[in-house]
Motif scaffolding. Structure first.
Motif, PDB file in Angstrom:
ATOM      1  N   HIS A 276       3.572   0.059   6.370  1.00 42.57           N
ATOM      2  CA  HIS A 276       2.975   0.398   5.066  1.00 42.57           C
ATOM      3  C   HIS A 276       3.868  -0.213   3.991  1.00 42.57           C
ATOM      4  O   HIS A 276       4.905   0.349   3.641  1.00 42.57           O
ATOM      5  CB  HIS A 276       2.875   1.926   4.902  1.00 42.57           C
TER       6      HIS A 276
ATOM      7  N   HIS B 245      -2.695  -2.525  -1.924  1.00 37.74           N
ATOM      8  CA  HIS B 245      -3.690  -1.566  -2.413  1.00 37.74           C
ATOM      9  C   HIS B 245      -5.077  -2.185  -2.451  1.00 37.74           C
ATOM     10  O   HIS B 245      -5.249  -3.328  -2.882  1.00 37.74           O
ATOM     11  CB  HIS B 245      -3.361  -1.132  -3.843  1.00 37.74           C
TER      12      HIS B 245
ATOM     13  N   SER C  60      -6.412   6.063   2.392  1.00 39.27           N
ATOM     14  CA  SER C  60      -5.611   6.903   1.495  1.00 39.27           C
ATOM     15  C   SER C  60      -6.469   7.588   0.446  1.00 39.27           C
ATOM     16  O   SER C  60      -7.501   7.064   0.033  1.00 39.27           O
ATOM     17  CB  SER C  60      -4.539   6.061   0.790  1.00 39.27           C
TER      18      SER C  60
ATOM     19  N   HIS D 272      -0.174   8.812   3.966  1.00 42.23           N
ATOM     20  CA  HIS D 272       0.649   9.823   3.267  1.00 42.23           C
ATOM     21  C   HIS D 272      -0.026  11.166   2.983  1.00 42.23           C
ATOM     22  O   HIS D 272      -0.173  11.544   1.817  1.00 42.23           O
ATOM     23  CB  HIS D 272       1.241   9.246   1.987  1.00 42.23           C
TER      24      HIS D 272
ATOM     25  N   ASP E  84       6.227   2.433   2.686  1.00 43.75           N
ATOM     26  CA  ASP E  84       5.505   2.333   1.406  1.00 43.75           C
ATOM     27  C   ASP E  84       6.360   1.562   0.378  1.00 43.75           C
ATOM     28  O   ASP E  84       6.332   1.874  -0.815  1.00 43.75           O
ATOM     29  CB  ASP E  84       5.139   3.718   0.875  1.00 43.75           C
TER      30      ASP E  84
HETATM   31 ZN   LIG Z   1      -0.845   5.200  -1.215  1.00 45.80          ZN
END
Ligand SMILES: [Zn+2]
Ligand SMILES: [Zn+2]
Length: 286
Positions: free
Chosen positions: A13, A46, A123, A171, A247
């Motif tokens: 991620h 994203h 997400s 997450h 992340d």
């Molecule tokens: Zn996220």
């Protein structure tokens, strides 16, 4: 040294400058992944499909993310080229972080059908018609209102998991990064235990997994998303697919917390961590 201890693990991620809120070029991220000795590395820029196009006057403030959906195909194309470029040096997995799929189903399905993708994180960053949890001023809300936000968060996430089409849930407990971490407000999630268990059962039944997102460990929150308790519950319910992700939004954060994330997985009873290739789960010994 974390640099050595994550050798042979995966960071699945991460964001490159194809994400509006991230800094490093994909090549810089790949070079760092090689330096760290990662067994597998995924870029997951994203793709917040509710922000596919710039929308005016919809009352949602997340201006930075406008257009983030639209950049996703460019990220996927760049990753596909980089897989060739780094072949033999780095096992790069072509990924995406698909945000709020239910808030623009047409675009979400377009991404889900992209055969170039190895891996999709599903997400939920914001409830329908509300701001990203990042933007909400929790000190202006009472405990009832915060509780209602979380109720919507888990309910909408449950719907997202029922619809499926992604590989791991991103997450879980993301709002706590801000509510507990940034605002110091203590939250007892026990009243959501049932719906969280239902989310896990739905993921397991649908062949999907969860990630341990280690970003919270280096932020004020100080805990993984989700933390050991929920990872254990997932395992107890029969969960087998667990991925690790930092992340990272810049190359300096790549791999951060992955060693601790692996330890959380071990403590929860996992012997293997997962990665996805051509949307199929594969496993590496922890
Ligand atoms: Zn996220
Ligand atoms: Zn992310």
């Amino acid at each position: 040294m974390e640099q050595n201890s994550i050798r042979g693990l995966c960071d699945l991620h991460t964001h490159t400058n194809f994400s509006p809120d991230a800094k490093s070029a994909p090549e810089e991220m790949c070079e760092r992944a090689i330096e760290l000795g990662l067994a597998k590395y995924a870029i997951t820029d994203h793709c917040d499909v509710n922000f596919w196009e710039r929308a005016e006057g919809d009352g949602v403030r997340d201006f930075d993310m406008y257009g983030s959906g639209k950049y996703a195909p460019a990220s996927i194309a760049a990753q596909t080229a980089l897989k060739e470029k780094y072949a033999g040096r780095l096992d790069l997995l072509c990924g995406i972080e698909l945000g709020q799929p239910l808030q623009n189903i047409e675009k979400a399905e377009q991404i889900m059908a992209d055969k170039r993708l190895d891996f999709i994180i599903g997400s939920h960053h914001q409830n329908a018609g509300q701001d990203d949890f990042y933007w909400i001023e929790y000190d202006k809300l009472d405990s009832y209102e915060i509780s209602a936000l979380l109720e919507d968060y888990f309910t909408q996430m449950y719907e997202m998991c029922r619809r499926g089409g992604f590989d791991v849930l991103g997450h879980l407990t993301y709002p706590l990064r801000y509510i507990c971490g940034e605002y110091g407000i203590q939250i007892d999630l026990r009243r959501f235990d049932d719906i969280i268990a239902e989310i896990f059962r739905t993921l397991i039944g649908g062949g999907m997994g969860i990630e341990i997102n280690t970003s919270g460990l280096r932020q004020k929150y100080g805990r993984a998303l989700p933390d050991l308790g929920f990872v254990k519950l997932y395992r107890e319910l029969g969960g087998e697919i667990i991925t690790l992700g930092s992340d990272a939004h810049c190359s300096a954060d790549l791999g951060k917390g992955i060693a601790q994330g692996a330890e959380i997985a071990r403590q929860a009873g996992f012997r293997y961590t997962a990665y996805f290739k051509a949307r199929r789960a594969e496993f590496i010994k922890l």
